[in-house]
Design a protein around this motif. Sequence first.
Motif, short mmCIF file in Angstrom:
data_model
loop_
_atom_site.label_atom_id
_atom_site.label_comp_id
_atom_site.label_asym_id
_atom_site.label_seq_id
_atom_site.Cartn_x
_atom_site.Cartn_y
_atom_site.Cartn_z
N VAL A 164 0.81 -1.22 0.00
CA VAL A 164 0.00 0.00 0.00
C VAL A 164 0.84 1.26 0.00
O VAL A 164 0.30 2.37 -0.13
N ARG A 165 2.17 1.16 0.08
CA ARG A 165 3.03 2.34 0.13
C ARG A 165 3.39 2.86 -1.26
O ARG A 165 3.80 4.02 -1.40
N VAL A 166 3.26 2.01 -2.28
CA VAL A 166 3.74 2.38 -3.61
C VAL A 166 2.58 2.46 -4.58
O VAL A 166 1.50 1.90 -4.36
N ARG A 167 2.82 3.16 -5.69
CA ARG A 167 1.77 3.34 -6.69
C ARG A 167 1.44 2.01 -7.37
O ARG A 167 0.25 1.66 -7.49
N ALA A 168 2.47 1.27 -7.83
CA ALA A 168 2.24 -0.05 -8.43
C ALA A 168 2.12 -1.06 -7.28
O ALA A 168 3.11 -1.71 -6.89
N HIS A 169 0.91 -1.20 -6.73
CA HIS A 169 0.71 -1.88 -5.45
C HIS A 169 0.78 -3.40 -5.55
O HIS A 169 1.03 -4.08 -4.56
N ILE A 170 0.55 -3.99 -6.73
CA ILE A 170 0.54 -5.45 -6.85
C ILE A 170 1.98 -5.96 -6.91
O ILE A 170 2.72 -5.68 -7.85
N VAL A 171 2.38 -6.71 -5.88
CA VAL A 171 3.76 -7.21 -5.82
C VAL A 171 3.81 -8.73 -6.03
O VAL A 171 4.82 -9.24 -6.52
N GLU A 172 2.77 -9.45 -5.68
CA GLU A 172 2.74 -10.91 -5.86
C GLU A 172 1.31 -11.36 -6.09
O GLU A 172 0.37 -10.78 -5.52
N THR A 173 1.16 -12.39 -6.90
CA THR A 173 -0.14 -13.00 -7.13
C THR A 173 -0.02 -14.51 -6.96
O THR A 173 0.82 -15.15 -7.60
N TYR A 174 -0.83 -15.08 -6.07
CA TYR A 174 -0.81 -16.51 -5.81
C TYR A 174 -2.00 -17.16 -6.52
O TYR A 174 -3.15 -16.71 -6.37
N ARG A 175 -1.71 -18.22 -7.25
CA ARG A 175 -2.75 -18.94 -7.98
C ARG A 175 -2.77 -20.39 -7.50
O ARG A 175 -1.79 -21.10 -7.64
N GLY A 176 -3.88 -20.80 -6.93
CA GLY A 176 -4.01 -22.15 -6.43
C GLY A 176 -5.45 -22.57 -6.26
O GLY A 176 -5.77 -23.76 -6.32
N HIS A 177 -6.33 -21.59 -6.08
CA HIS A 177 -7.76 -21.88 -5.93
C HIS A 177 -8.46 -21.70 -7.28
O HIS A 177 -8.15 -20.78 -8.05
#
Length: 454
Positions: free
Chosen positions: A250-263
């Motif tokens: 939440v501190r940076v403009r490009a907020h997405i740092v990781e995406t987990y895919r398993g469900h």
Amino acid sequence: MAAGSWNSSFNLKAQSRCPLQEQYMQKKNARENLDRFIPNRSAMDFDFAHYMLTDGKKCKENPPASSPAREAYRKRLAEAFNMNRTRILAFKNKPPAPVELIPRELSSSLHSDKPTKPRRQIPQTSERTLDAPDLVDDYYLNLLDWGSSNVLAIALGNTVYLWDASNGSTSELVSIDEEDGPVTSVSWAPDGQHIAIGLHNSEVQLWDSTANRQLRTLKGGHRMRVGTLAWNNHILTTGGMDGLIINNDVRVRAHIVETYRGHNQEVCGLKWSASGQQLASGGNDNLLHIWDRSTASSNSATQWLHRLEDHTSAVKALAWCPFQSNLLASGGGGGDRCIKFWNTHTGACLNSVDTGSQVCALLWSKTERELLSSHGFTDNQLTLWKYPSMVKMAELNGHTSRVLFMAQSPDGCTVASAAGDETLRFWNVFGVPEVAKPTPKAKPEPFAHVNRIR
């Protein structure tokens, strides 16, 4: 054998088979008789002692033929040289009193009962009940949270309300537009001031509760509603109906740092461990995943640390144990009804308990080895369990519909529960808060007033 001698022999045998306590007393007296004392050399006559041990002994064993005149002469001679003594060793000082084998104060304490901790009385009724109109009756959402500043947040329809537990005041934080709502999840940041709000339109809003203003909107990560949120310091993890789990800085403009895919279905439960190293996620696909932040990568084919498939219904209720860092409790939906315990290091299922009804939420006690669960049909109750025996300690009734959400006060003693009957109830289930002991003053270091030499 004569009757008298037989009776005396019987009495001796009876005395030798006394109870343990009496045997102990006899042994103690025998020990007193065997105490060794050092004689006082200044009070001894070594010449006389040597005579009595050598020549005197020979005379007693082989006495010579004596006459009355010789006997009278011997007595006069003994009186003159002080030879009538029979003791060789002389003791000038009185010997000390024998030492008791077991001190009296210790022996008395052995028979006294140890103080036992009084049994805690668990109130069977709620302490307070508040109305919660328009509470969405949806098992997959997370609409209740209690922040570290002792303020409770609850989403009712399109509006988020704040209830201050310190004074009982209620305020409205935000009302979402109809096309964007309803609110599908709320979660306080660790500072107790900022709060994240997940929406049906796949966006997440960040608000400052003290200034009552919106800070930013996180968008672009999910394609469907965001039903669960979890904080890990400055990382806000979001779970959506699209099956994705996204870590947002939440501190940076490009907020997405990781995406987990398993469900492959909606993610309805997210919880970070106390260390912030492991994340537990549960979904409507009956799966429970354990993610390790140090090894999970968005580019790897298999991101999860463990994929656990033991539940037979949706997994929403998740709770990390406060006294064992690698212990996780999970609860299954109506088709499963089980609470399971996991070793998240190995992925092993340690225990499984059939509760008999849908498990909606789980909370550990912060002070005792106890677990609280909330349930749906048929009793809509809260159940307090003793861990690890999983013996029921209490069942709390009052709700008339499934108890979908629970939140714990910062002191860990009070639990708030919200149900489909549109009521919010408060339970003193975990006892009263302990009075904090004053911290002892630290001793100043020696020469602390002297300037340090570099």
